[in-house]
Design a protein around this motif. Sequence first.
Motif, PDB file in Angstrom:
ATOM      1  N   ASN A  18       0.883  -1.164   0.000  1.00 54.86           N
ATOM      2  CA  ASN A  18       0.000   0.000   0.000  1.00 54.86           C
ATOM      3  C   ASN A  18       0.924   1.217   0.000  1.00 54.86           C
ATOM      4  OD1 ASN A  18      -1.615   2.195   0.683  1.00 54.86           O
ATOM      5  ND2 ASN A  18      -2.938   0.998   2.020  1.00 54.86           N
ATOM      6  N   PHE A  19       0.861   2.011  -1.052  1.00 55.92           N
ATOM      7  CA  PHE A  19       1.858   3.063  -1.218  1.00 55.92           C
ATOM      8  C   PHE A  19       1.663   4.251  -0.287  1.00 55.92           C
ATOM      9  CE2 PHE A  19       2.759   0.740  -5.110  1.00 55.92           C
ATOM     10  CZ  PHE A  19       4.144   0.736  -5.055  1.00 55.92           C
ATOM     11  N   ALA A  20       0.556   4.292   0.461  1.00 64.30           N
ATOM     12  CA  ALA A  20       0.455   5.293   1.515  1.00 64.30           C
ATOM     13  C   ALA A  20       1.491   5.025   2.601  1.00 64.30           C
ATOM     14  CB  ALA A  20      -0.947   5.293   2.113  1.00 64.30           C
ATOM     15  N   ASN A  21       1.999   3.782   2.659  1.00 66.15           N
ATOM     16  CA  ASN A  21       3.002   3.386   3.650  1.00 66.15           C
ATOM     17  C   ASN A  21       4.389   3.280   3.035  1.00 66.15           C
ATOM     18  OD1 ASN A  21       0.865   3.072   5.544  1.00 66.15           O
ATOM     19  ND2 ASN A  21       0.465   1.019   4.746  1.00 66.15           N
ATOM     20  N   LEU A  22       4.637   4.054   2.006  1.00 63.29           N
ATOM     21  CA  LEU A  22       5.913   3.953   1.301  1.00 63.29           C
ATOM     22  C   LEU A  22       7.107   4.296   2.189  1.00 63.29           C
ATOM     23  CD1 LEU A  22       7.462   3.471  -1.338  1.00 63.29           C
ATOM     24  CD2 LEU A  22       7.181   5.904  -1.849  1.00 63.29           C
ATOM     25  N   GLU A  23       6.973   5.279   3.066  1.00 63.07           N
ATOM     26  CA  GLU A  23       8.117   5.687   3.878  1.00 63.07           C
ATOM     27  C   GLU A  23       8.639   4.524   4.714  1.00 63.07           C
ATOM     28  OE1 GLU A  23       7.352   9.178   6.145  1.00 63.07           O
ATOM     29  OE2 GLU A  23       6.959  10.437   4.388  1.00 63.07           O
ATOM     30  N   GLU A  24       7.723   3.763   5.324  1.00 67.19           N
ATOM     31  CA  GLU A  24       8.148   2.608   6.107  1.00 67.19           C
ATOM     32  C   GLU A  24       8.815   1.565   5.221  1.00 67.19           C
ATOM     33  OE1 GLU A  24       5.267   4.139   6.191  1.00 67.19           O
ATOM     34  OE2 GLU A  24       4.360   4.109   8.198  1.00 67.19           O
ATOM     35  N   ALA A  25       8.281   1.383   4.013  1.00 67.48           N
ATOM     36  CA  ALA A  25       8.859   0.410   3.096  1.00 67.48           C
ATOM     37  C   ALA A  25      10.249   0.842   2.633  1.00 67.48           C
ATOM     38  CB  ALA A  25       7.947   0.221   1.887  1.00 67.48           C
ATOM     39  N   MET A  26      10.449   2.130   2.433  1.00 66.88           N
ATOM     40  CA  MET A  26      11.772   2.624   2.044  1.00 66.88           C
ATOM     41  C   MET A  26      12.767   2.445   3.186  1.00 66.88           C
ATOM     42  SD  MET A  26      11.561   3.651  -1.140  1.00 66.88           S
ATOM     43  CE  MET A  26      12.971   4.743  -1.385  1.00 66.88           C
ATOM     44  N   GLU A  27      12.320   2.695   4.406  1.00 69.00           N
ATOM     45  CA  GLU A  27      13.196   2.498   5.565  1.00 69.00           C
ATOM     46  C   GLU A  27      13.586   1.034   5.721  1.00 69.00           C
ATOM     47  OE1 GLU A  27      11.074   4.077   8.881  1.00 69.00           O
ATOM     48  OE2 GLU A  27      11.329   6.177   8.258  1.00 69.00           O
ATOM     49  N   ALA A  28      12.675   0.139   5.338  1.00 72.16           N
ATOM     50  CA  ALA A  28      12.968  -1.298   5.382  1.00 72.16           C
ATOM     51  C   ALA A  28      13.735  -1.774   4.153  1.00 72.16           C
ATOM     52  CB  ALA A  28      11.665  -2.087   5.515  1.00 72.16           C
ATOM     53  N   GLU A  29      14.096  -0.849   3.259  1.00 73.19           N
ATOM     54  CA  GLU A  29      14.874  -1.127   2.051  1.00 73.19           C
ATOM     55  C   GLU A  29      14.168  -2.115   1.122  1.00 73.19           C
ATOM     56  OE1 GLU A  29      18.760  -2.296   3.369  1.00 73.19           O
ATOM     57  OE2 GLU A  29      19.313  -0.240   3.913  1.00 73.19           O
ATOM     58  N   LEU A  30      12.833  -1.984   1.063  1.00 69.14           N
ATOM     59  CA  LEU A  30      12.067  -2.818   0.139  1.00 69.14           C
ATOM     60  C   LEU A  30      12.057  -2.255  -1.275  1.00 69.14           C
ATOM     61  CD1 LEU A  30       8.960  -3.744   2.334  1.00 69.14           C
ATOM     62  CD2 LEU A  30      10.999  -5.125   1.868  1.00 69.14           C
ATOM     63  N   TRP A  31      12.338  -0.971  -1.403  1.00 67.50           N
ATOM     64  CA  TRP A  31      12.325  -0.311  -2.702  1.00 67.50           C
ATOM     65  C   TRP A  31      13.588   0.513  -2.875  1.00 67.50           C
ATOM     66  CZ3 TRP A  31       8.392  -1.354  -6.076  1.00 67.50           C
ATOM     67  CH2 TRP A  31       7.231  -1.919  -5.538  1.00 67.50           C
ATOM     68  N   GLU A  32      14.039   0.613  -4.107  1.00 67.31           N
ATOM     69  CA  GLU A  32      15.139   1.500  -4.481  1.00 67.31           C
ATOM     70  C   GLU A  32      14.629   2.490  -5.510  1.00 67.31           C
ATOM     71  OE1 GLU A  32      18.460  -0.707  -5.874  1.00 67.31           O
ATOM     72  OE2 GLU A  32      18.745  -1.800  -3.988  1.00 67.31           O
ATOM     73  N   VAL A  33      15.079   3.722  -5.406  1.00 68.19           N
ATOM     74  CA  VAL A  33      14.643   4.758  -6.337  1.00 68.19           C
ATOM     75  C   VAL A  33      15.861   5.370  -7.013  1.00 68.19           C
ATOM     76  CG1 VAL A  33      14.615   6.557  -4.552  1.00 68.19           C
ATOM     77  CG2 VAL A  33      13.202   6.826  -6.610  1.00 68.19           C
ATOM     78  N   ASP A  34      15.719   5.659  -8.292  1.00 67.05           N
ATOM     79  CA  ASP A  34      16.814   6.256  -9.057  1.00 67.05           C
ATOM     80  C   ASP A  34      16.210   7.074 -10.184  1.00 67.05           C
ATOM     81  OD1 ASP A  34      19.360   6.890  -9.855  1.00 67.05           O
ATOM     82  OD2 ASP A  34      19.806   4.941 -10.761  1.00 67.05           O
TER      83      ASP A  34
END
Length: 279
Positions: A17-33
């Motif tokens: 659920n992308f409303a929770n993206l910040e937590e997912a980024m902190e957990a290193e589930l996603w990389e952005v470039d």
Amino acid sequence: MGEAFPEVAGTLLLEQNFANLEEAMEAELWEVDGDDLQLYACEPGGPSEDGPPGAVLVTEGKSDGWAELVHSLAGGAGARVCRLTSSFICESLDNDSAGSFTVGLAFNEDLEESSLLALTLRRTRENPGEDESGLVRPIELHVNGALAVADVLPLPVRADLEVELCWDAMAPGGRRVRLLHRLSQVALSGGASGSTSDGVAALAEEVAAVAAPVTEVVAAAAGAAGAAATAEDGRPGETIVDFYTTGDKFDKATALYFRSTGKVKVRLLHVACHHEEPT
């Protein structure tokens, strides 16, 4: 209806659920470039501009501007994804910079060259040698290079997409993907645009209830304008095509990605992947 597609079952591998993206980024589930990009979450109950909670991806600049949001499937080991669902709102897709947005699966780190699945919203291509300055080109939905919807509704548009993948090269038709799609025009003011997660819940049933919604597209005819329908608000449709990459040998996808090029604004709502368990 088109020919029967193999029944797909699987085990949930990823749900975001992308409303929770910040937590997912902190957990290193996603990389952005990328270049000239913004990525920020709009949380429930918070100042989410207009529109529903989600993650807003914005790319600026010219046609060479790009952004990628990538998840390594199964920690990078990869998985045989058999079902993918995704919901997002395309808010703007710039005409002059040939804006595009893709949801895809790839089998190595070179996402564009190793894509086995690419669901793309983009402007129609310019005709070489013709002066099309000032012409606003329509938006199309493509699946693996094949035209699924020839004239998408005016933006902003919510896309609810469900993809089933048949990995069995010996099955009738070989390795194929089946896309079920619903495109709905939305009004972002006031924050309402339906649930972020249930947009595809009844999509298969809705497609089955629509008379002859299937577009069968073979690789040789990919992109043929005559094979695709014009979008009707909320009307579901179905397209079956081959895997995007057919020449290379691979038995799993290693990355789920979102990629934008040109000047684009997309609100990511929800994504989920199911995979076939190893035998």
